[in-house]
Design an enzyme around this catalytic site. Structure first.
Site, mmCIF file in Angstrom:
data_model
loop_
_atom_site.group_PDB
_atom_site.id
_atom_site.type_symbol
_atom_site.label_atom_id
_atom_site.label_comp_id
_atom_site.label_asym_id
_atom_site.label_seq_id
_atom_site.Cartn_x
_atom_site.Cartn_y
_atom_site.Cartn_z
ATOM 1 N N CYS A 276 -4.165 3.292 0.248
ATOM 2 C CA CYS A 276 -5.824 3.309 1.412
ATOM 3 C C CYS A 276 -6.833 3.773 0.882
ATOM 4 C CB CYS A 276 -5.090 3.581 2.396
ATOM 5 S SG CYS A 276 -3.739 2.735 3.238
HETATM 6 N N1 LIG Z 1 1.665 1.513 1.488
HETATM 7 C C1 LIG Z 1 1.071 1.125 2.530
HETATM 8 O O1 LIG Z 1 0.403 2.260 3.217
HETATM 9 C C2 LIG Z 1 -0.264 0.109 3.186
HETATM 10 C C3 LIG Z 1 -0.544 0.269 4.496
HETATM 11 C C4 LIG Z 1 -1.700 -0.490 4.793
HETATM 12 C C5 LIG Z 1 -1.736 -2.154 4.202
HETATM 13 N N2 LIG Z 1 -1.400 -1.541 2.902
HETATM 14 C C6 LIG Z 1 -1.371 -3.091 2.008
HETATM 15 O O2 LIG Z 1 -0.153 -3.766 2.023
HETATM 16 C C7 LIG Z 1 -0.457 -4.642 1.168
HETATM 17 C C8 LIG Z 1 1.105 -4.182 -0.023
HETATM 18 O O3 LIG Z 1 1.012 -2.094 -0.378
HETATM 19 P P1 LIG Z 1 2.153 -2.082 -0.254
HETATM 20 O O4 LIG Z 1 2.381 -0.512 0.287
HETATM 21 O O5 LIG Z 1 3.768 -2.856 0.864
HETATM 22 O O6 LIG Z 1 2.775 -2.779 -1.328
HETATM 23 P P2 LIG Z 1 4.093 -3.062 -2.621
HETATM 24 O O7 LIG Z 1 3.506 -2.282 -4.279
HETATM 25 O O8 LIG Z 1 5.119 -1.614 -2.239
HETATM 26 O O9 LIG Z 1 4.878 -3.998 -3.030
HETATM 27 C C9 LIG Z 1 4.248 -5.456 -2.982
HETATM 28 C C10 LIG Z 1 5.296 -5.542 -3.479
HETATM 29 O O10 LIG Z 1 5.031 -7.497 -3.391
HETATM 30 C C11 LIG Z 1 5.779 -7.571 -5.156
HETATM 31 N N3 LIG Z 1 5.165 -8.630 -4.850
HETATM 32 C C12 LIG Z 1 3.741 -9.349 -5.657
HETATM 33 N N4 LIG Z 1 3.936 -10.220 -6.246
HETATM 34 C C13 LIG Z 1 4.214 -11.161 -5.227
HETATM 35 C C14 LIG Z 1 4.204 -11.941 -5.079
HETATM 36 N N5 LIG Z 1 3.437 -13.785 -5.473
HETATM 37 N N6 LIG Z 1 5.021 -12.842 -4.551
HETATM 38 C C15 LIG Z 1 6.276 -12.285 -4.005
HETATM 39 N N7 LIG Z 1 6.487 -10.619 -4.759
HETATM 40 C C16 LIG Z 1 5.326 -9.880 -4.947
HETATM 41 C C17 LIG Z 1 5.776 -6.859 -5.576
HETATM 42 O O11 LIG Z 1 7.154 -7.028 -6.222
HETATM 43 C C18 LIG Z 1 5.776 -5.573 -4.589
HETATM 44 O O12 LIG Z 1 7.080 -5.254 -4.780
HETATM 45 C C19 LIG Z 1 -1.405 -4.354 -0.250
HETATM 46 O O13 LIG Z 1 -2.519 -4.694 0.424
HETATM 47 C C20 LIG Z 1 -1.789 -3.003 0.562
HETATM 48 O O14 LIG Z 1 -3.290 -2.220 0.444
HETATM 49 C C21 LIG Z 1 -0.996 -0.828 2.375
#
Ligand SMILES: NC(=O)c1ccc[n+]([C@@H]2O[C@H](COP(=O)([O-])OP(=O)(O)OC[C@H]3O[C@@H](n4cnc5c(N)ncnc54)[C@H](O)[C@@H]3O)[C@@H](O)[C@H]2O)c1
Length: 434
Positions: A276
């Site tokens: 973030c």
């Molecule tokens: N972690 C947080 O606290 C948070 C909070 C708000 C927003 N976000 C946003 O949410 C989004 C995801 O973040 P996250 O923390 O969950 O990421 P993460 O890395 O924990 O999880 C993402 C998952 O997506 C999978 N993935 C990637 N490409 C793929 C595809 N084409 N098909 C299927 N699966 C696929 C990966 O293997 C991974 O397991 C990002 O844009 C992030 O900025 C995260």
């Protein structure tokens, strides 16, 4: 998809179980998928990481806020299917895309969003709803996701399907604000899309907050993260000179927080990590630069200050060791916490890791305690250790970098010879604060 589609309800009627696909089963996607199971959706949790899918299928959660029992209950309901096969998306009603949006050399890397949209497009059907949740720059949903969905499906939006954007506000490790009680901003490509997106989240969260356009929703998330990034940088910069002025910055922030209006406390630390703060604001500055040719100066400044913080912490530790006639080369440093955030094992962009690695580069024997971090993710130059009297006594410096609640800070104060606390968790006056 799980096969149950129509079931009898208690009044003898029929209730259609809606089918949801959540692409990406990480910190954002997994809680969303399980919340949807709780409220009655049939959910496919798609993730290309087969290892993750294997663990999910075995009821083994890797997201701290999701206990294994909750995952097992979802699996046993027959309405949660972890999968790495996009064929399981067939027949979905709603799809939420929660894949990573990293930076590559300072440039937004949307390949995961593109891949997900391309794969999903083959399973689009009239009337379905697709929602992007990944954090990204304004315009992504309309300029990147929409054309890929249309191209791959032969359908058109608005008209044939609904498209929306809803930024995730999940705060891992926060017991007060969870997915269901945190207001959720929702936006749609058109009125019908907004109604579909709003209706979907109204079942999952207490308060959907509709906004006028996809771009407003995309910018909302970046404003929230940039606000935090900039304010942390402000207080970090103050911390870098407050100690030289002989002032306790922590006490000053606490005092300022007694003002009931116009102030919100932010505290210093060894830098910012996760996604973030170090990454998301750069999506906006990159877009401003690309589109308008100008700098988003607040973000550039905040990046500079926050990136420098781990090195400031190292300098303070090296100086503290020097004051005790102990050179950093050959000393033993015990680092408490490697994750970027307390009570989590998330190492992404972690400033604590930068501190630990830099101390190791300077010749220190660096040992680290972090019960949440997966050992295989810890760099080889850092040795994992336990927090006990022996480790504390053997360390020339004990550095509190991530303030996990499970650490016994009284023990640290009792046996640590020189304790440097970058999180203000210790109480003894002998401890050196950031
Ligand atoms: N972690 C947080 O606290 C948070 C909070 C708000 C927003 N976000 C946003 O949410 C989004 C995801 O973040 P996250 O923390 O969950 O990421 P993460 O890395 O924990 O999880 C993402 C998952 O997506 C999978 N993935 C990637 N490409 C793929 C595809 N084409 N098909 C299927 N699966 C696929 C990966 O293997 C991974 O397991 C990002 O844009 C992030 O900025 C995260």
């Amino acid at each position: 998809m799980p096969r149950v589609v129509i079931v009898g309800d208690c009044k003898g009627g029929i209730r259609v179980i809606r089918r949801l696909v959540v692409i990406g089963q990480g910190y954002v996607g997994l809680p969303l998928a399980l919340r949807a199971v709780d409220v009655g959706f049939s959910v496919v949790g798609l993730d290309l990481d087969e290892e993750r899918v294997k663990r999910l299928s075995a009821g083994d959660s890797y997201v701290e806020d999701i206990p294994g029992e909750r995952l097992v209950a979802a699996l046993e309901s027959g309405r949660y299917l972890p999968s790495s096969d996009y064929a399981d998306a067939a027949g979905f009603d709603v799809c939420a895309i929660t894949v990573p949006t990293p930076l590559w050399d300072g440039v937004p890397d949307l390949r995961y969003v593109r891949d997900a949209a391309r794969e999903l497009a083959r399973h689009l059907r009239p009337g379905c709803t697709v929602i992007l949740e990944s954090t990204t720059y304004p315009g992504t949903t309309e300029e990147i996701v929409l054309p890929l969905l249309e191209e791959g499906s032969g359908l058109r939006a608005p008209g044939d399907f609904h498209l929306g954007y809803s930024p995730e506000r999940i705060d891992p490790g926060n017991p007060r604000w969870r997915l269901e009680n945190t207001p959720k901003v929702v936006a749609g490509l058109d009125e019908a899309s907004l109604a579909a997106v709003r209706g979907f989240y109204a079942e999952l969260v207490e308060r959907p907050v509709p906004v006028p356009s996809l771009r407003v929703a995309e910018l909302t998330k970046l404003i929230e993260n940039t606000f935090r990034h900039v304010n942390i940088a402000l207080i970090n910069e103050i911390a870098t000179f407050a100690d030289r002025l002989g002032i306790d910055v922590w006490a000053a922030v606490d005092a300022a927080a007694s003002k009931p209006f116009g102030f919100m406390p932010f505290y210093p630390g060894p830098g910012v990590g996760g996604h973030c703060l170090p990454i998301d604001p750069c999506y906006l500055s990159w877009q401003v630069k690309r589109t308008l040719g100008c700098e988003f100066r607040f973000v550039e400044l905040a990046n500079g200050v926050n990136r420098e913080m781990p090195h400031h912490v190292v300098r303070r530790i090296v100086n503290g060791l020097g004051d005790r006639s102990r050179p950093v080369r050959g000393c033993r440093a015990l680092v408490l916490g490697l994750a970027y955030k307390k009570n989590t094992g998330d190492l992404r962009e972690s400033p604590a890791l930068v501190v630990a690695k830099t101390l190791a580069e300077l010749g220190a024997d660096v040992r680290a305690v972090d019960p949440f971090v997966e050992p295989r993710r810890v760099p080889p130059e850092i040795t994992l250790a336990r927090l006990d009297e022996e480790e504390l006594r053997a360390a020339d410096v004990v550095a509190v970098l991530t303030d996990h609640d499970v650490f016994d800070y009284a023990l640290v104060e009792r046996y640590g010879r020189y304790v440097f606390d970058a999180r203000n968790r210790c109480r003894s006056a002998a401890v050196e604060l950031l």
